[in-house]
Scaffold this motif. Structure first.
Motif, PDB file in Angstrom:
ATOM      1  N   LEU A 221       0.863  -1.172   0.000  1.00 61.35           N
ATOM      2  CA  LEU A 221       0.000   0.000   0.000  1.00 61.35           C
ATOM      3  C   LEU A 221       0.899   1.220   0.000  1.00 61.35           C
ATOM      4  O   LEU A 221       1.721   1.385   0.900  1.00 61.35           O
ATOM      5  CB  LEU A 221      -0.906   0.003   1.237  1.00 61.35           C
ATOM      6  CG  LEU A 221      -1.771   1.255   1.456  1.00 61.35           C
ATOM      7  CD1 LEU A 221      -2.807   1.419   0.349  1.00 61.35           C
ATOM      8  CD2 LEU A 221      -2.455   1.206   2.831  1.00 61.35           C
ATOM      9  N   ASP A 245       1.871  -6.076  -6.678  1.00 57.72           N
ATOM     10  CA  ASP A 245       0.541  -6.134  -6.066  1.00 57.72           C
ATOM     11  C   ASP A 245       0.400  -4.928  -5.153  1.00 57.72           C
ATOM     12  O   ASP A 245       0.647  -5.000  -3.953  1.00 57.72           O
ATOM     13  CB  ASP A 245       0.382  -7.441  -5.287  1.00 57.72           C
ATOM     14  CG  ASP A 245      -1.036  -7.637  -4.749  1.00 57.72           C
ATOM     15  OD1 ASP A 245      -1.888  -6.762  -4.989  1.00 57.72           O
ATOM     16  OD2 ASP A 245      -1.274  -8.668  -4.084  1.00 57.72           O
ATOM     17  N   CYS A 246       0.009  -3.792  -5.732  1.00 54.99           N
ATOM     18  CA  CYS A 246       0.070  -2.528  -5.000  1.00 54.99           C
ATOM     19  C   CYS A 246      -1.216  -1.727  -5.151  1.00 54.99           C
ATOM     20  O   CYS A 246      -1.796  -1.659  -6.243  1.00 54.99           O
ATOM     21  CB  CYS A 246       1.255  -1.702  -5.502  1.00 54.99           C
ATOM     22  SG  CYS A 246       1.433  -0.121  -4.648  1.00 54.99           S
ATOM     23  N   GLN A 247      -1.636  -1.134  -4.047  1.00 53.73           N
ATOM     24  CA  GLN A 247      -2.710  -0.151  -4.076  1.00 53.73           C
ATOM     25  C   GLN A 247      -2.122   1.218  -3.754  1.00 53.73           C
ATOM     26  O   GLN A 247      -1.199   1.330  -2.949  1.00 53.73           O
ATOM     27  CB  GLN A 247      -3.815  -0.520  -3.086  1.00 53.73           C
ATOM     28  CG  GLN A 247      -4.560  -1.789  -3.482  1.00 53.73           C
ATOM     29  CD  GLN A 247      -5.838  -1.986  -2.700  1.00 53.73           C
ATOM     30  OE1 GLN A 247      -6.391  -1.065  -2.124  1.00 53.73           O
ATOM     31  NE2 GLN A 247      -6.313  -3.224  -2.672  1.00 53.73           N
ATOM     32  N   TRP A 248      -2.670   2.242  -4.377  1.00 53.98           N
ATOM     33  CA  TRP A 248      -2.103   3.598  -4.322  1.00 53.98           C
ATOM     34  C   TRP A 248      -3.175   4.577  -3.851  1.00 53.98           C
ATOM     35  O   TRP A 248      -4.341   4.498  -4.262  1.00 53.98           O
ATOM     36  CB  TRP A 248      -1.597   3.975  -5.712  1.00 53.98           C
ATOM     37  CG  TRP A 248      -1.543   5.429  -6.053  1.00 53.98           C
ATOM     38  CD1 TRP A 248      -2.476   6.144  -6.759  1.00 53.98           C
ATOM     39  CD2 TRP A 248      -0.505   6.364  -5.725  1.00 53.98           C
ATOM     40  NE1 TRP A 248      -2.086   7.454  -6.899  1.00 53.98           N
ATOM     41  CE2 TRP A 248      -0.873   7.611  -6.270  1.00 53.98           C
ATOM     42  CE3 TRP A 248       0.700   6.258  -5.037  1.00 53.98           C
ATOM     43  CZ2 TRP A 248      -0.090   8.749  -6.143  1.00 53.98           C
ATOM     44  CZ3 TRP A 248       1.488   7.383  -4.909  1.00 53.98           C
ATOM     45  CH2 TRP A 248       1.095   8.606  -5.450  1.00 53.98           C
ATOM     46  N   GLN A 249      -2.782   5.494  -2.983  1.00 50.15           N
ATOM     47  CA  GLN A 249      -3.686   6.542  -2.510  1.00 50.15           C
ATOM     48  C   GLN A 249      -2.915   7.843  -2.370  1.00 50.15           C
ATOM     49  O   GLN A 249      -1.852   7.867  -1.727  1.00 50.15           O
ATOM     50  CB  GLN A 249      -4.301   6.158  -1.165  1.00 50.15           C
ATOM     51  CG  GLN A 249      -5.220   7.205  -0.554  1.00 50.15           C
ATOM     52  CD  GLN A 249      -6.494   7.383  -1.361  1.00 50.15           C
ATOM     53  OE1 GLN A 249      -7.176   6.416  -1.676  1.00 50.15           O
ATOM     54  NE2 GLN A 249      -6.819   8.619  -1.695  1.00 50.15           N
ATOM     55  N   TRP A 273      -7.355  -1.572   3.851  1.00 53.99           N
ATOM     56  CA  TRP A 273      -6.406  -2.377   3.076  1.00 53.99           C
ATOM     57  C   TRP A 273      -6.062  -3.670   3.814  1.00 53.99           C
ATOM     58  O   TRP A 273      -6.023  -4.745   3.199  1.00 53.99           O
ATOM     59  CB  TRP A 273      -5.146  -1.548   2.809  1.00 53.99           C
ATOM     60  CG  TRP A 273      -4.094  -2.258   2.027  1.00 53.99           C
ATOM     61  CD1 TRP A 273      -4.082  -2.522   0.672  1.00 53.99           C
ATOM     62  CD2 TRP A 273      -2.873  -2.810   2.535  1.00 53.99           C
ATOM     63  NE1 TRP A 273      -2.940  -3.184   0.315  1.00 53.99           N
ATOM     64  CE2 TRP A 273      -2.173  -3.373   1.432  1.00 53.99           C
ATOM     65  CE3 TRP A 273      -2.293  -2.862   3.792  1.00 53.99           C
ATOM     66  CZ2 TRP A 273      -0.934  -3.985   1.573  1.00 53.99           C
ATOM     67  CZ3 TRP A 273      -1.061  -3.473   3.939  1.00 53.99           C
ATOM     68  CH2 TRP A 273      -0.395  -4.025   2.844  1.00 53.99           C
TER      69      TRP A 273
END
Length: 284
Positions: A221, A245-249, A273
């Motif tokens: 994350l 395997d990444c989430q972005w904010q 997350w």
């Protein structure tokens, strides 16, 4: 929340603050920083997990006199993990701590189950404006007054918004200034010259770990402040795009210290997350 304990470990006797019970989360601070500067995360996460927040070599109470290089931090952290018999852990890293977190995931791929990367990048780039003598004067006054009366609105309006704090935060709230008084200023005063030298040597050498990121298999994350002058949101986004395997904010109207500007939103996003990736904190 569990008791807050402290330990020493490793060749340089790292000071480590331990809270809570459950799956281990290793929390790594930035520069300047200390384990205490991560309380915004550890006080919350330790309600469900066990958090370990060391003072890195040359920071806080982990005092050193001799020069060292950035890889020495990784040696210290591996010793810490062994000292506490941590088989697997999630790593949360803020700024420099995020860089070390990615390096640790590359060094110990079977032991790092996930990464939370805060205001950081594998190829860090900044766009900080030039600093004037007036900036330094206003920063000194704002910091001193804020220590005496944390979060005082008059000080924020009169000195804070005209100081270098304006490049670290965008939302000049009393909460942010209280964190600055409690954690940022003491950490700044306790940061050693060898620690500063080690960081600047790595940056001047053109630190770039982007090519290695594809080797990181665990979920990640990446969180960024849109107006971060120290490590730009674009450089954080570059890191996010190169993790498998990444989430972005990215948070608007915030800067490098955005966890102190909007703590509730950041913590809620981290909780969401973690809920989406239960395998990260599976103790089995």
């Amino acid at each position: 929340m569990g008791d807050r304990l402290s330990y020493t470990t490793g060749a340089v006797r790292l000071k480590v603050y331990v809270q809570g019970q459950g799956f281990p989360i290793l929390c790594l601070h930035g520069h300047p920083g200390s384990g205490n500067s991560l309380s915004v995360f550890t006080n919350h996460l330790s309600r469900r997990y066990q958090t370990f927040a060391p003072d890195l070599r040359g920071y806080g109470k982990s005092r050193v006199n001799d020069n060292f290089v950035m890889n020495d931090h990784l040696t210290d952290l591996e010793a810490l993990i062994d000292r506490f018999q941590i088989e697997k852990c999630l790593v949360l890293g803020w700024s420099l701590g995020g860089i070390l977190g990615m390096e640790l995931a590359l060094r110990l791929p079977t032991r790092v189950t996930g990464l939370i990367l805060v205001a950081t990048a594998a190829r860090p780039r900044g766009n900080h404006p030039p600093i004037t003598w007036q900036d330094n004067v206003y920063t000194g006054i704002a910091a001193l007054v804020n220590l005496l009366k944390p979060g005082w609105q008059w000080n924020i309006e009169t000195f804070g918004k005209r100081s270098l704090f304006r490049y670290l935060i965008q939302q000049h709230t009393p909460t942010a200034y209280k964190y600055i008084a409690q954690a940022a200023v003491p950490a700044y005063l306790q940061t050693s010259r060898p620690a500063t030298r080690a960081l600047w040597q790595a940056l001047q050498a053109g630190y770039n770990n982007i090519p290695e990121l594809r080797q990181i298999q665990c979920p990640s994350l990446v969180l960024a402040g849109a107006q971060d002058f120290h490590i730009t949101a674009d450089s954080s986004l570059e890191t996010a795009r190169n993790l498998k395997d990444c989430q972005w904010q990215c948070y608007p109207e915030t800067a490098h210290l955005f966890p102190w500007e909007i703590p509730d939103r950041v913590l809620n996003d981290i909780d969401y997350w973690l809920g989406a990736y239960p395998q990260i904190t599976d103790i089995r």
